[in-house]
Design an enzyme around this catalytic site. Sequence first.
Site, PDB file in Angstrom:
ATOM      1  N   ASP A 222       0.815  -1.205   0.000  1.00  0.00           N
ATOM      2  CA  ASP A 222       0.000   0.000   0.000  1.00  0.00           C
ATOM      3  C   ASP A 222       0.854   1.263   0.000  1.00  0.00           C
ATOM      4  O   ASP A 222       0.457   2.293  -0.547  1.00  0.00           O
ATOM      5  CB  ASP A 222      -0.933  -0.002   1.214  1.00  0.00           C
ATOM      6  CG  ASP A 222      -2.160  -0.891   0.996  1.00  0.00           C
ATOM      7  OD1 ASP A 222      -2.319  -1.407  -0.126  1.00  0.00           O
ATOM      8  OD2 ASP A 222      -2.941  -1.057   1.944  1.00  0.00           O
ATOM      9  N   GLY A 223       2.038   1.208   0.623  1.00  0.00           N
ATOM     10  CA  GLY A 223       2.927   2.368   0.609  1.00  0.00           C
ATOM     11  C   GLY A 223       3.359   2.736  -0.800  1.00  0.00           C
ATOM     12  O   GLY A 223       3.425   3.921  -1.163  1.00  0.00           O
TER      13      GLY A 223
ATOM     14  N   SER B  28      -6.420   5.684  10.824  1.00  0.00           N
ATOM     15  CA  SER B  28      -7.673   5.987  11.506  1.00  0.00           C
ATOM     16  C   SER B  28      -8.264   4.755  12.175  1.00  0.00           C
ATOM     17  O   SER B  28      -8.793   4.832  13.296  1.00  0.00           O
ATOM     18  CB  SER B  28      -8.685   6.580  10.513  1.00  0.00           C
ATOM     19  OG  SER B  28      -9.916   6.860  11.134  1.00  0.00           O
TER      20      SER B  28
ATOM     21  N   ASN C  82      -5.032   8.760   1.636  1.00  0.00           N
ATOM     22  CA  ASN C  82      -5.481   8.178   2.907  1.00  0.00           C
ATOM     23  C   ASN C  82      -5.867   9.203   3.961  1.00  0.00           C
ATOM     24  O   ASN C  82      -6.990   9.204   4.436  1.00  0.00           O
ATOM     25  CB  ASN C  82      -4.396   7.263   3.478  1.00  0.00           C
ATOM     26  CG  ASN C  82      -4.506   5.842   2.980  1.00  0.00           C
ATOM     27  OD1 ASN C  82      -5.427   5.500   2.249  1.00  0.00           O
ATOM     28  ND2 ASN C  82      -3.558   5.005   3.364  1.00  0.00           N
TER      29      ASN C  82
ATOM     30  N   ASP D 161      -2.737  13.080  21.562  1.00  0.00           N
ATOM     31  CA  ASP D 161      -1.447  12.820  20.918  1.00  0.00           C
ATOM     32  C   ASP D 161      -1.466  13.285  19.467  1.00  0.00           C
ATOM     33  O   ASP D 161      -0.411  13.527  18.873  1.00  0.00           O
ATOM     34  CB  ASP D 161      -1.122  11.328  20.958  1.00  0.00           C
ATOM     35  CG  ASP D 161      -0.728  10.852  22.348  1.00  0.00           C
ATOM     36  OD1 ASP D 161      -0.668  11.695  23.276  1.00  0.00           O
ATOM     37  OD2 ASP D 161      -0.489   9.641  22.519  1.00  0.00           O
TER      38      ASP D 161
ATOM     39  N   ALA E  58      -6.662   2.605   7.420  1.00  0.00           N
ATOM     40  CA  ALA E  58      -5.247   2.813   7.697  1.00  0.00           C
ATOM     41  C   ALA E  58      -5.080   3.304   9.146  1.00  0.00           C
ATOM     42  O   ALA E  58      -5.588   2.688  10.077  1.00  0.00           O
ATOM     43  CB  ALA E  58      -4.667   3.794   6.675  1.00  0.00           C
TER      44      ALA E  58
ATOM     45  N   ARG F  56       2.500   6.238  -2.993  1.00  0.00           N
ATOM     46  CA  ARG F  56       3.498   7.002  -3.753  1.00  0.00           C
ATOM     47  C   ARG F  56       3.085   7.120  -5.215  1.00  0.00           C
ATOM     48  O   ARG F  56       3.260   8.170  -5.846  1.00  0.00           O
ATOM     49  CB  ARG F  56       4.871   6.322  -3.644  1.00  0.00           C
ATOM     50  CG  ARG F  56       5.988   7.050  -4.394  1.00  0.00           C
ATOM     51  CD  ARG F  56       7.341   6.511  -4.002  1.00  0.00           C
ATOM     52  NE  ARG F  56       7.541   5.149  -4.432  1.00  0.00           N
ATOM     53  CZ  ARG F  56       8.118   4.811  -5.586  1.00  0.00           C
ATOM     54  NH1 ARG F  56       8.549   5.729  -6.427  1.00  0.00           N
ATOM     55  NH2 ARG F  56       8.282   3.540  -5.903  1.00  0.00           N
TER      56      ARG F  56
ATOM     57  N   SER G 231      -6.687   2.136  13.366  1.00  0.00           N
ATOM     58  CA  SER G 231      -5.924   1.771  14.564  1.00  0.00           C
ATOM     59  C   SER G 231      -6.204   2.721  15.719  1.00  0.00           C
ATOM     60  O   SER G 231      -5.989   2.374  16.881  1.00  0.00           O
ATOM     61  CB  SER G 231      -4.422   1.758  14.247  1.00  0.00           C
ATOM     62  OG  SER G 231      -3.951   3.067  13.986  1.00  0.00           O
TER      63      SER G 231
END
Length: 305
Positions: A68-69, A207, A163, A193, A205, A73, A209
């Site tokens: 996915d990275g 969100s 994302n 945080d 993604a 890109r 977690s």
Amino acid sequence: MSDVAVLAHVERAEALAAAKHLIEWLERNGHSVVLPPGEAAVLGRTELSDDDQLVNGRAALAVSIGGDGTMLRSFDMVAAAGVPVLGVNVGHLGYLTEFEPPHLIETVAAALAGDLGISERMMVSANVQRAGDRDAGRRAGESDAARGAGDGTDEVSMWTGLNEVVVERRDPGHTIRLEVSFDGDVFATYAADGLIVSTPTGSTAYSLSAGGAVVAPTHEALQVTPVAPHMLFDRSLLLPAETEIGLRVIGERTALAAVDGRSATRLHTGDELIVTRAPYQARLVTAGADSFHRVLKHKFGLKDR
């Protein structure tokens, strides 16, 4: 014959091998190939390197080989030009990389023939407005480069992602305070945080977690999700896609902004990040309308009863 962009995870041998195999097949069949400089150097095909062609959208298709990275890109490079991206998964199960290496050639051939679908996905934009100089977007007498020095950011003041946009704490062990507004009206001040503004695609993604909802990727909305909030209200908010979301840093602690995992800029007291839907959409090559549900089911180990 078509121009095809090939992007690959340059640190994964399987991705590079698949890219080389695809390039050879494309060239044998009369297609032109364009590569980003990194892939061109690693594959020893520097004559195929052409950033301008990628950005200007002369390619009919972009093939992203990795995870996915690598897909993020790829969209960062070609989405503004409307180039569809086909994702080939060579890593962990991803939500964007739908196809597998054993079917690489037949999948690309089907995409070039127009036999696969295109899923339109909304993207998100972020624009920084510096305290004391909202119109110019920067603090008088101090450049963005100087303000961002040492954090890997650059001089641009607007970013786009598929994302999410994240504003998060810079210093471990300390929260940041963010005044959040919707369409210019102040909603609340968050002590947390960080805070995530995600698209439906990005709902699975960062969100997710942080406790955000899973949103169907073709839905149009912006989701605001706090990260470890130090307050009673800790819910994720699902807002209309056209909402303008303001994230203003208050207090003395500096925050960092990132878009799709890429460092964007440092935010000081009074600086505001304005987050909106992007003016263009990402175009994702897909095998069918239910592909997201299949991936979601597999990802979470959901079984038929």
